[in-house]
Scaffold this active site. Structure first.
Site, mmCIF file in Angstrom:
data_model
loop_
_atom_site.group_PDB
_atom_site.id
_atom_site.type_symbol
_atom_site.label_atom_id
_atom_site.label_comp_id
_atom_site.label_asym_id
_atom_site.label_seq_id
_atom_site.Cartn_x
_atom_site.Cartn_y
_atom_site.Cartn_z
ATOM 1 N N SER A 152 34.873 36.208 45.272
ATOM 2 C CA SER A 152 35.131 35.067 44.397
ATOM 3 C C SER A 152 36.628 34.822 44.381
ATOM 4 O O SER A 152 37.411 35.734 44.697
ATOM 5 C CB SER A 152 34.623 35.437 42.997
ATOM 6 O OG SER A 152 35.359 34.773 42.007
ATOM 7 N N TYR A 165 34.425 41.138 35.738
ATOM 8 C CA TYR A 165 33.976 40.373 36.910
ATOM 9 C C TYR A 165 35.109 40.286 37.920
ATOM 10 O O TYR A 165 34.944 40.584 39.106
ATOM 11 C CB TYR A 165 33.509 38.977 36.482
ATOM 12 C CG TYR A 165 33.022 38.112 37.620
ATOM 13 C CD1 TYR A 165 31.716 38.236 38.094
ATOM 14 C CD2 TYR A 165 33.861 37.173 38.225
ATOM 15 C CE1 TYR A 165 31.260 37.439 39.151
ATOM 16 C CE2 TYR A 165 33.414 36.378 39.273
ATOM 17 C CZ TYR A 165 32.109 36.514 39.728
ATOM 18 O OH TYR A 165 31.674 35.727 40.773
#
Ligand code: NDP
Length: 244
Positions: A152, A165
């Site tokens: 990501s 995350y």
């Protein structure tokens, strides 16, 4: 990505997709099957996996396998058992798409819920290590294996308030890069990182509740890249980070 896959790109390939019940993983599993792969669907919600299974069967693609597993709690023994079943059934693994992940909270580190932190790290990082570690012997049985790590933008560069995350994806990229080096001379196993970028899924909707989903690409739009990296047309692509 501008790539048109040949219809038999993944014929006879055995591919394990994690988080195959929803979002990008679901579409990747359906797409891989439609290009000839036998896909093993790993995910935590059995009903979702069953509906992907049914769709694949209805399409006439090779019969997939179903591996219900909660990566937040899966033990090394459970994963080892899955590897043993797959070894018996298929004898090798040609592709592993590490796709399952959870978002966790978006709050400052000093307020981050401790249990949530542990769970996010477990699913997004430790389970990825366990699967990679335990499936490596099966990947070595393949004549051309592709190992894909889903990262990501907040993994490449940690972003404030994205907590576990962001840290898990940063570490995931570290794990992938370590493997890239270690497998440099294993000419038949390639490791790449892919960052799908903002994509219309429930994770994205949770992260950006005010965003209009219609402005985002759909998981289907990513499939040329996902196919390219999984199939042998990318045999020479190793140690790269590709963006969706
Ligand atoms: P979704 O939340 O839509 O789907 C995630 C999938 O992972 C679901 O099938 C989910 O299962 C499964 N999963 C979650 N937790 C577990 C668990 N504990 N055990 C087993 N399976 C689990 O996410 P996306 O499709 O959006 O994301 C896919 C990947 O792409 C992720 O790695 C994400 O970080 C990355 N990514 C996504 C972006 C985006 O904009 N969508 C942007 C950048 C990266 P269930 O359906 O049962 O909950």
């Amino acid at each position: 990505m501008d790539y048109t896959a040949p219809t038999a790109l993944l014929k006879d390939k055995i591919i394990l997709v994690t988080g195959a019940g929803d979002g990008i993983g679901r579409v990747a599993a359906l797409t891989y099957a439609s290009y000839g792969a036998t896909v093993v669907l790993l995910g935590r919600t059995t009903t979702k996996l069953e509906s992907v299974y049914d769709e694949i069967i209805a399409s006439g693609a090779p019969e997939p396998g179903i591996a219900p597993m909660d990566l937040a709690t899966a033990t090394p023994d459970e994963i080892q058992k899955l590897a043993e079943v797959m070894e018996e059934q298929y004898g090798r693994l040609d592709g592993l798409l590490h796709n399952a992940a959870i978002l966790g909270d978006r709050v400052p580190v000093e307020h981050y819920d401790i249990n949530t932190w542990m769970k996010v790290m477990q699913v997004n990082l430790h389970a990825v290590f366990l699967l990679t570690r335990i499936f490596m012997p099966l990947l070595r049985q393949s004549s051309s294996a592709s190992l894909l790590f889903s990262s990501s933008g907040v993994g490449a560069t940690p972003r404030a308030y994205w907590g576990a995350y962001s840290v898990s994806k940063y570490a995931l990229e570290g794990l992938a890069k370590l493997l890239m080096e270690e497998l440099e001379n294993a000419s038949h196993i390639r490791v790449n990182i892919l960052n799908p970028g903002g994509t219309r899924t429930s994770m994205r909707a949770t992260a950006y509740p005010n965003e209009d989903p219609a402005t985002l690409k759909a998981p289907e739009d990513l499939m040329p890249l996902y196919l390219y990296l999984m199939g042998d047309d990318s045999e020479h692509i190793k140690g790269e980070t590709l963006q969706g």
